[in-house]
Design a protein around this motif. Sequence first.
Motif, short mmCIF file in Angstrom:
data_model
loop_
_atom_site.label_atom_id
_atom_site.label_comp_id
_atom_site.label_asym_id
_atom_site.label_seq_id
_atom_site.Cartn_x
_atom_site.Cartn_y
_atom_site.Cartn_z
N LYS A 65 1.41 -14.60 43.08
CA LYS A 65 1.09 -15.00 44.44
C LYS A 65 0.92 -16.52 44.48
O LYS A 65 0.37 -17.11 43.57
CB LYS A 65 -0.18 -14.31 44.91
CG LYS A 65 -0.03 -12.79 44.93
CD LYS A 65 -0.93 -12.20 45.95
CE LYS A 65 -0.89 -10.71 45.93
NZ LYS A 65 0.15 -10.08 46.64
N GLY A 86 -9.18 -7.25 53.48
CA GLY A 86 -7.84 -7.17 52.90
C GLY A 86 -6.72 -7.49 53.87
O GLY A 86 -5.58 -7.10 53.67
N TYR A 87 -7.06 -8.24 54.92
CA TYR A 87 -6.03 -8.52 55.93
C TYR A 87 -4.86 -9.32 55.37
O TYR A 87 -3.71 -9.11 55.76
CB TYR A 87 -6.64 -9.21 57.16
CG TYR A 87 -6.96 -10.67 56.99
CD1 TYR A 87 -6.07 -11.65 57.40
CD2 TYR A 87 -8.16 -11.08 56.41
CE1 TYR A 87 -6.36 -13.00 57.26
CE2 TYR A 87 -8.45 -12.41 56.27
CZ TYR A 87 -7.55 -13.38 56.69
OH TYR A 87 -7.83 -14.70 56.54
N GLN A 88 -5.13 -10.23 54.44
CA GLN A 88 -4.03 -11.01 53.87
C GLN A 88 -3.10 -10.11 53.05
O GLN A 88 -1.88 -10.28 53.07
CB GLN A 88 -4.57 -12.15 53.01
CG GLN A 88 -5.26 -13.22 53.82
CD GLN A 88 -5.88 -14.30 52.95
OE1 GLN A 88 -6.31 -14.05 51.83
NE2 GLN A 88 -5.94 -15.50 53.48
N THR A 89 -3.67 -9.14 52.36
CA THR A 89 -2.87 -8.19 51.60
C THR A 89 -1.99 -7.37 52.53
O THR A 89 -0.82 -7.13 52.24
CB THR A 89 -3.79 -7.27 50.76
OG1 THR A 89 -4.54 -8.08 49.85
CG2 THR A 89 -2.98 -6.24 49.99
N ARG A 90 -2.56 -6.93 53.66
CA ARG A 90 -1.77 -6.16 54.63
C ARG A 90 -0.62 -7.00 55.19
O ARG A 90 0.50 -6.51 55.33
CB ARG A 90 -2.65 -5.63 55.76
CG ARG A 90 -3.49 -4.44 55.33
CD ARG A 90 -4.18 -3.79 56.51
NE ARG A 90 -5.15 -4.67 57.16
CZ ARG A 90 -6.37 -4.90 56.71
NH1 ARG A 90 -6.78 -4.33 55.59
NH2 ARG A 90 -7.20 -5.69 57.37
N ASN A 92 0.87 -9.44 53.69
CA ASN A 92 1.83 -9.56 52.59
C ASN A 92 2.66 -8.29 52.45
O ASN A 92 3.88 -8.35 52.26
CB ASN A 92 1.10 -9.86 51.28
CG ASN A 92 2.06 -10.19 50.16
OD1 ASN A 92 2.66 -11.25 50.13
ND2 ASN A 92 2.20 -9.25 49.22
N GLN A 93 2.02 -7.12 52.58
CA GLN A 93 2.75 -5.85 52.46
C GLN A 93 3.79 -5.71 53.56
O GLN A 93 4.91 -5.23 53.32
CB GLN A 93 1.76 -4.68 52.49
CG GLN A 93 0.92 -4.58 51.25
CD GLN A 93 -0.23 -3.59 51.40
OE1 GLN A 93 -0.68 -3.30 52.50
NE2 GLN A 93 -0.71 -3.08 50.27
N ARG A 96 6.63 -8.06 52.79
CA ARG A 96 7.40 -7.52 51.67
C ARG A 96 8.31 -6.40 52.15
O ARG A 96 9.49 -6.32 51.79
CB ARG A 96 6.50 -7.02 50.55
CG ARG A 96 7.27 -6.26 49.46
CD ARG A 96 6.46 -6.01 48.23
NE ARG A 96 6.12 -7.25 47.57
CZ ARG A 96 7.00 -8.00 46.87
NH1 ARG A 96 8.25 -7.63 46.77
NH2 ARG A 96 6.61 -9.10 46.30
#
Length: 106
Positions: A65, A86-90, A92-93, A96
């Motif tokens: 990352k 976890g909004y940044q992870t969402r 990113n998902q 992706r």
Amino acid sequence: MMPKSHSTKLYLNPIKDRTSAGKTDFKKLGAMTDAEIRARRGDDQHFPEIDWAEADVQLVEPVVKKPVSIRLDSDVIDFFKDAGKGYQTRINQILRSYMEHQQKTG
């Protein structure tokens, strides 16, 4: 929406020796035989037996990352933040998923 795959992904991460309380001693684990591991596991249902010869396993190199600065509309950020931690992870998902779809179709 794309159907979910039934394969398992194992991410290859360098594992540092962690021997403090509650951490796995991977050196000790690596020195154990399969029979010793099964014997220590006992009847613990949290650790089911896996037949690796039958498993559909895909080894995946971890993606590094990179921190970036990006300007997004405030309502977009609020939408993701409202869903919880976890909004940044969402985000990113979702990016992706879009990227992989574009790579397959185009």
